[in-house]
Design an enzyme around this catalytic site. Sequence first.
Site, mmCIF file in Angstrom:
data_model
loop_
_atom_site.group_PDB
_atom_site.id
_atom_site.type_symbol
_atom_site.label_atom_id
_atom_site.label_comp_id
_atom_site.label_asym_id
_atom_site.label_seq_id
_atom_site.Cartn_x
_atom_site.Cartn_y
_atom_site.Cartn_z
ATOM 1 N N ASN A 11 -17.699 38.532 8.621
ATOM 2 C CA ASN A 11 -18.719 38.885 9.611
ATOM 3 C C ASN A 11 -18.305 38.272 10.946
ATOM 4 O O ASN A 11 -18.458 37.072 11.155
ATOM 5 C CB ASN A 11 -20.079 38.339 9.150
ATOM 6 N N LYS A 13 -19.607 38.709 13.837
ATOM 7 C CA LYS A 13 -20.708 38.518 14.796
ATOM 8 C C LYS A 13 -20.270 39.054 16.164
ATOM 9 O O LYS A 13 -19.600 40.072 16.223
ATOM 10 C CB LYS A 13 -21.132 37.046 14.852
ATOM 11 N N GLU A 92 -29.437 35.532 11.263
ATOM 12 C CA GLU A 92 -29.492 35.627 12.733
ATOM 13 C C GLU A 92 -30.319 36.842 13.167
ATOM 14 O O GLU A 92 -31.019 36.799 14.173
ATOM 15 C CB GLU A 92 -28.062 35.678 13.314
ATOM 16 N N GLY A 167 -22.772 28.380 9.869
ATOM 17 C CA GLY A 167 -22.195 27.921 11.133
ATOM 18 C C GLY A 167 -22.422 26.443 11.410
ATOM 19 O O GLY A 167 -22.219 25.985 12.528
ATOM 20 N N SER A 206 -20.553 28.423 5.847
ATOM 21 C CA SER A 206 -19.439 27.493 6.066
ATOM 22 C C SER A 206 -18.375 27.536 4.963
ATOM 23 O O SER A 206 -17.852 26.492 4.562
ATOM 24 C CB SER A 206 -19.970 26.074 6.273
HETATM 25 C C1 PEP Z 1 -22.437 34.083 8.285
HETATM 26 O O1 PEP Z 1 -22.728 34.173 9.466
HETATM 27 O O2 PEP Z 1 -22.739 34.986 7.490
HETATM 28 C C2 PEP Z 1 -21.748 32.877 7.851
HETATM 29 C C3 PEP Z 1 -21.689 32.618 6.577
HETATM 30 O O3 PEP Z 1 -21.217 32.091 8.858
HETATM 31 P P1 PEP Z 1 -20.275 30.798 8.646
HETATM 32 O O4 PEP Z 1 -19.233 31.151 7.622
HETATM 33 O O5 PEP Z 1 -19.677 30.569 9.997
HETATM 34 O O6 PEP Z 1 -21.157 29.700 8.197
#
Ligand code: PEP
Length: 245
Positions: A11, A13, A92, A167, A206
Amino acid sequence: MSIRLPLVVGNWKLNGDRELLTSMVARLKQFDADKVETVICPPYVYLNEDTDGVKKGAQSVSTQDAGAFTGEVAGRMLRDVGCHYVIVGHSERRELFGESDEVVAAKVKATLDAGLIPIICVGETDEERENNQTTERVTQQVKAVLDELPSYSDSLVFAYEPVWAIGTGKTASCEQAEEVHAMIRQVLAGYNQELAETTRILYGGSVKPENSKELFASDNIDGGLIGGASLDVESFATICENAVA
Ligand code: PEP
């Protein structure tokens, strides 16, 4: 061997560009699609690019099919440009764009109606975990979708994404993640046993090259939804490698 093919979804974003897409596609093409399914979800404008067989997904979709809805993109348009998946209900979208459980359910329906596969994100906030409301909140989110579907499609993917782990660099431990994944599968079994056995449940929050192997080794974790680490070709490729069946 599991009947569920591992799935790893990036993803992006509001990040990335055409150059990153080109180098990511070149690297992901090297994976054996029978052993791991890899998907890139860049911003809408890049979905029209030819990804040479590497699957694409959108980060959201309109609840509407056509009409006066400025700024929206319909599922049929996503299918038109070769998308396979749509991420629905990312935290989000829920937090920043006010998408309720009802809107998420409508987006899942719009995705399925367009012949695409929704990746339905569910997960508790920090506060909900601290108040022991994880099971309640995640169950509510899963049911809000399934209760609205006329039949239990075999084309659903769920992603358990604890909001506190997205994140933030904080990852759920394998035990914490596995516990919630097993619980989600139990909720699915309450609707349909086959749905529970075949639906892939991804972990997100993460995930990095260093923690992905251990997470993906858990019985009920069928791959990952990756944010930050999906913006680096080698990090994402290592995570995909760690998911190989
Ligand atoms: C996400 O936004 O779906 C996500 C898991 O982000 P991150 O891996 O950066 O935590």
